[in-house]
Scaffold this active site. Structure first.
Site, PDB file in Angstrom:
ATOM      1  NE  ARG A 176      -3.490  -2.255   2.867  1.00  0.00           N
ATOM      2  CZ  ARG A 176      -3.175  -3.403   3.487  1.00  0.00           C
ATOM      3  NH1 ARG A 176      -1.956  -3.558   4.010  1.00  0.00           N
ATOM      4  NH2 ARG A 176      -4.057  -4.376   3.594  1.00  0.00           N
ATOM      5  CE  LYS A 202      -6.183  -0.996   5.113  1.00  0.00           C
ATOM      6  NZ  LYS A 202      -7.521  -1.266   4.535  1.00  0.00           N
ATOM      7  CG  HIS A 205      -5.452   0.717  -3.970  1.00  0.00           C
ATOM      8  ND1 HIS A 205      -4.948   0.390  -2.736  1.00  0.00           N
ATOM      9  CD2 HIS A 205      -6.549  -0.058  -4.148  1.00  0.00           C
ATOM     10  CE1 HIS A 205      -5.720  -0.531  -2.178  1.00  0.00           C
ATOM     11  NE2 HIS A 205      -6.691  -0.826  -3.018  1.00  0.00           N
ATOM     12  NE  ARG A 242      -3.183  -3.398  -1.491  1.00  0.00           N
ATOM     13  CZ  ARG A 242      -2.645  -4.206  -0.590  1.00  0.00           C
ATOM     14  NH1 ARG A 242      -1.348  -4.371  -0.538  1.00  0.00           N
ATOM     15  NH2 ARG A 242      -3.408  -4.856   0.271  1.00  0.00           N
ATOM     16  CG  HIS A 258      -6.000  -8.668   1.692  1.00  0.00           C
ATOM     17  ND1 HIS A 258      -6.295  -8.995   0.400  1.00  0.00           N
ATOM     18  CD2 HIS A 258      -5.893  -7.315   1.716  1.00  0.00           C
ATOM     19  CE1 HIS A 258      -6.371  -7.905  -0.336  1.00  0.00           C
ATOM     20  NE2 HIS A 258      -6.130  -6.871   0.442  1.00  0.00           N
ATOM     21  CE1 TYR A 317      -5.415  -5.629  -4.513  1.00  0.00           C
ATOM     22  CE2 TYR A 317      -7.016  -4.159  -3.497  1.00  0.00           C
ATOM     23  CZ  TYR A 317      -5.786  -4.369  -4.104  1.00  0.00           C
ATOM     24  OH  TYR A 317      -4.942  -3.309  -4.291  1.00  0.00           O
TER      25      TYR A 317
END
Length: 299
Positions: A150, A174, A245, A248, A271, A280
């Protein structure tokens, strides 16, 4: 309400480790719910019930908010509700009674492999002259495409997050979840050239250990990376207008089409849920057709 919102903001940042962008978005979403609750005469958290939440979402829907926006705002309020209930601010976890809204996700555009090659070859040619900005741009684009990180993860990289011996990046995603992401020889060469010849020309003391720095010498920001990706892609004929993105997603798609299984792509992207990876990524029609022709007895 204001005090609860301030405490919730600290909870997201300090306890859950959410990014500044996520904290700002969630706090903003919960604040709009609180404003709506106040209009209904509910001036403290204990007055928020399922009727308030449904009325709030309905008002957003009538104002034309997209389904994805409604889903995100409902998720923010569910997070707030669970937290407030644990602290005794709410008698019940009212957010848990709110039905989950599934955002309709359209598959984004991706680069074709030949477009990615054109992009990277062009910036590599510029970097060959030793211009520090071109060296940096080349290293950034190679890293984004090679690893699928990211943009927030990219700008947070430090020099010691790079293991050039094993060609692995240590990435904090994250929730500050750490993962190791491999990269290939082209990215290794671009990174080495940037660190040895480009970074010393641009880095100021304010950069600290930042791997990538901006033209003013400090750690490069997400906006600058988005700007350079859009600008570089505009020079590729017929390529879609993508940001970081998009690179990505392109990386994940090309790895999947190259034969990697979905679990490997999940690890690459960081993820938490395989379901997110399934949404995705997508399988190209060509790959699906080839698999069918190889596997079906009457293909």
């Amino acid at each position: 309400m204001a005090a609860a919102l301030e405490d919730f903001s600290r909870h997201l940042a300090s306890e859950l480790g959410r990014s500044e962008h996520t904290v700002r978005a969630y706090v903003g979403d919960v604040q709009t719910m609180m404003v709506h609750a106040a209009r209904m005469g509910r001036t403290e958290p204990r007055g928020v019930d399922i009727a308030v939440l449904r009325s709030w979402l309905a008002s957003l829907h009538t104002r034309g908010r997209a389904r994805a926006t409604l889903a995100r705002r409902a998720s923010a309020v569910r997070t707030f509700s669970a937290w407030a209930y644990r602290l005794g601010m709410l008698d019940t976890d009212v957010g848990a009674q709110l039905a989950s809204l599934k955002a309709q996700r359209d598959l984004p555009d991706v680069l074709q492999p030949e477009d990615a090659r054109t992009l990277l070859d062009a910036v590599a040619d510029e970097a060959a002259d030793g211009d520090p900005v071109a060296l940096r741009d080349h290293a950034i684009l190679e890293t984004l495409y090679a690893t699928g990180v990211r943009v927030g993860e990219l700008v947070g990289l430090d020099l010691d997050h790079l293991d050039s011996g094993r060609r692995v990046l240590r990435v904090f995603g994250k929730g500050r979840r750490e993962r190791s992401v491999p990269y290939g020889i082209p990215a290794e060469r671009a990174l080495q050239a940037w660190i040895e010849r480009g970074r010393p020309e641009l880095a100021a003391p304010a950069a600290g250990q930042a791997l990538f720095v901006g033209v003013r010498g400090g750690r490069i920001g997400q906006r600058a990376v988005r700007t350079l990706v859009h600008a570089r892609l505009r020079a590729v004929p017929d390529a879609p207008d993508l940001g970081p993105h998009g690179l990505r997603h392109s990386a994940a798609t090309h790895v999947l089409e190259g034969g990697a299984d979905l679990r490997a792509v999940q690890e690459l992207l960081g993820h938490a849920s395989l379901g997110t990876t399934q949404i995705y990524t997508h399988v190209s029609v060509d790959r699906l057709r080839k698999a069918y022709q190889q596997a079906h007895p009457r293909a």
